[in-house]
Design a protein around this motif. Sequence first.
Motif, PDB file in Angstrom:
ATOM      1  N   ARG A 101      32.724   0.099  -5.336  1.00 33.00           N
ATOM      2  CA  ARG A 101      32.395  -0.653  -4.356  1.00 33.00           C
ATOM      3  C   ARG A 101      31.880  -1.970  -4.740  1.00 33.00           C
ATOM      4  O   ARG A 101      31.313  -2.795  -3.910  1.00 33.00           O
ATOM      5  N   ARG A 103      34.154  -4.021  -6.252  1.00 37.20           N
ATOM      6  CA  ARG A 103      35.233  -4.815  -6.000  1.00 37.20           C
ATOM      7  C   ARG A 103      35.879  -4.283  -4.652  1.00 37.20           C
ATOM      8  O   ARG A 103      35.513  -3.430  -4.069  1.00 37.20           O
ATOM      9  N   PRO A 104      36.910  -5.020  -4.215  1.00 36.06           N
ATOM     10  CA  PRO A 104      37.196  -4.866  -2.563  1.00 36.06           C
ATOM     11  C   PRO A 104      38.177  -3.754  -2.878  1.00 36.06           C
ATOM     12  O   PRO A 104      38.691  -3.233  -3.616  1.00 36.06           O
ATOM     13  N   THR A 106      40.963  -1.648  -0.501  1.00 37.35           N
ATOM     14  CA  THR A 106      41.986  -1.978   0.391  1.00 37.35           C
ATOM     15  C   THR A 106      42.802  -0.588   1.095  1.00 37.35           C
ATOM     16  O   THR A 106      42.772   0.161   0.359  1.00 37.35           O
ATOM     17  N   VAL A 146      40.833  -4.896   4.224  1.00 36.99           N
ATOM     18  CA  VAL A 146      40.013  -5.039   2.861  1.00 36.99           C
ATOM     19  C   VAL A 146      38.403  -4.884   3.285  1.00 36.99           C
ATOM     20  O   VAL A 146      37.933  -5.434   4.329  1.00 36.99           O
ATOM     21  N   TYR A 148      35.138  -5.618   1.737  1.00 36.07           N
ATOM     22  CA  TYR A 148      34.436  -6.344   0.661  1.00 36.07           C
ATOM     23  C   TYR A 148      33.448  -5.803   0.203  1.00 36.07           C
ATOM     24  O   TYR A 148      32.592  -5.352   0.903  1.00 36.07           O
ATOM     25  N   GLU A 150      29.338  -5.572  -0.602  1.00 31.97           N
ATOM     26  CA  GLU A 150      28.422  -6.402   0.011  1.00 31.97           C
ATOM     27  C   GLU A 150      28.053  -7.748  -0.424  1.00 31.97           C
ATOM     28  O   GLU A 150      27.745  -8.604   0.144  1.00 31.97           O
ATOM     29  N   MET A 152      29.843  -9.980  -1.688  1.00 32.81           N
ATOM     30  CA  MET A 152      31.137 -10.826  -1.301  1.00 32.81           C
ATOM     31  C   MET A 152      31.174 -11.091   0.013  1.00 32.81           C
ATOM     32  O   MET A 152      31.666 -12.018   0.479  1.00 32.81           O
ATOM     33  N   GLN A 153      30.589 -10.232   0.991  1.00 29.05           N
ATOM     34  CA  GLN A 153      30.847 -10.353   2.369  1.00 29.05           C
ATOM     35  C   GLN A 153      30.535 -11.698   3.254  1.00 29.05           C
ATOM     36  O   GLN A 153      31.311 -12.127   4.047  1.00 29.05           O
ATOM     37  N   VAL A 156      33.105 -14.144   2.127  1.00 28.73           N
ATOM     38  CA  VAL A 156      34.468 -14.187   2.500  1.00 28.73           C
ATOM     39  C   VAL A 156      34.435 -14.312   3.960  1.00 28.73           C
ATOM     40  O   VAL A 156      35.377 -15.108   4.420  1.00 28.73           O
ATOM     41  N   LYS A 157      33.408 -14.217   5.010  1.00 30.99           N
ATOM     42  CA  LYS A 157      33.271 -14.271   6.256  1.00 30.99           C
ATOM     43  C   LYS A 157      33.161 -15.592   6.477  1.00 30.99           C
ATOM     44  O   LYS A 157      33.454 -16.370   7.504  1.00 30.99           O
ATOM     45  N   PRO A 165      42.140 -12.543  -0.866  1.00 36.35           N
ATOM     46  CA  PRO A 165      42.001 -11.195  -1.241  1.00 36.35           C
ATOM     47  C   PRO A 165      43.201 -10.851  -2.088  1.00 36.35           C
ATOM     48  O   PRO A 165      43.181 -10.214  -3.131  1.00 36.35           O
TER      49      PRO A 165
END
Length: 168
Positions: A101, A103-104, A106, A146, A148, A150, A152-153, A156-157, A165
């Motif tokens: 967790r 890393r992403p 998929t 994906v 992501y 936590e 990175m979330q 990313v958003k 990704p």
Amino acid sequence: MYLAVEGSEADIDAWMATVKSVRRVFPGLETDAALKEHRETVLRFMRQKRAVCVKNGDRIIGVLLFSVKHNMICCLAVADDCRKRGIGSELLTYALARLDRTRPVTVSTFREGDKNGAAPRALYEKYGFIPGELTLEFGYPNQIFVLYPESMQSTVKTDPEAPEPFPP
């Protein structure tokens, strides 16, 4: 309540009975030769302890394969008559606890608007997966989702400069 457990080679016939019952919605499993190849894949995942199932007596009613190497959900299916009982959630929870967790993670699933895609897309979105790249698998239009980490979330958003990704 259902419990996800590690699948073993002793489960292969019951596992494949479930796969056969839902194969009409899984591109790439249309032929007997494809099913035979999938059976060998499942056995390999079982030996690697990367095959998860939910049982109801002697019957397997949900299956999931995951890859630690690729940090992905490879296949998730629930028997038609057992849907909307939390089986998919139980399987996904089991696999996510064993994936990295940091890393992403998929999964490839149906595209928006596909009649087969409403339930799986809703399940993945419930767990925080975000729709990503459009792909073709076995000539069928799919979409990568994906999850992501936590950490990175928020990037990313909200960050338009955040890396994609998957490389283009």
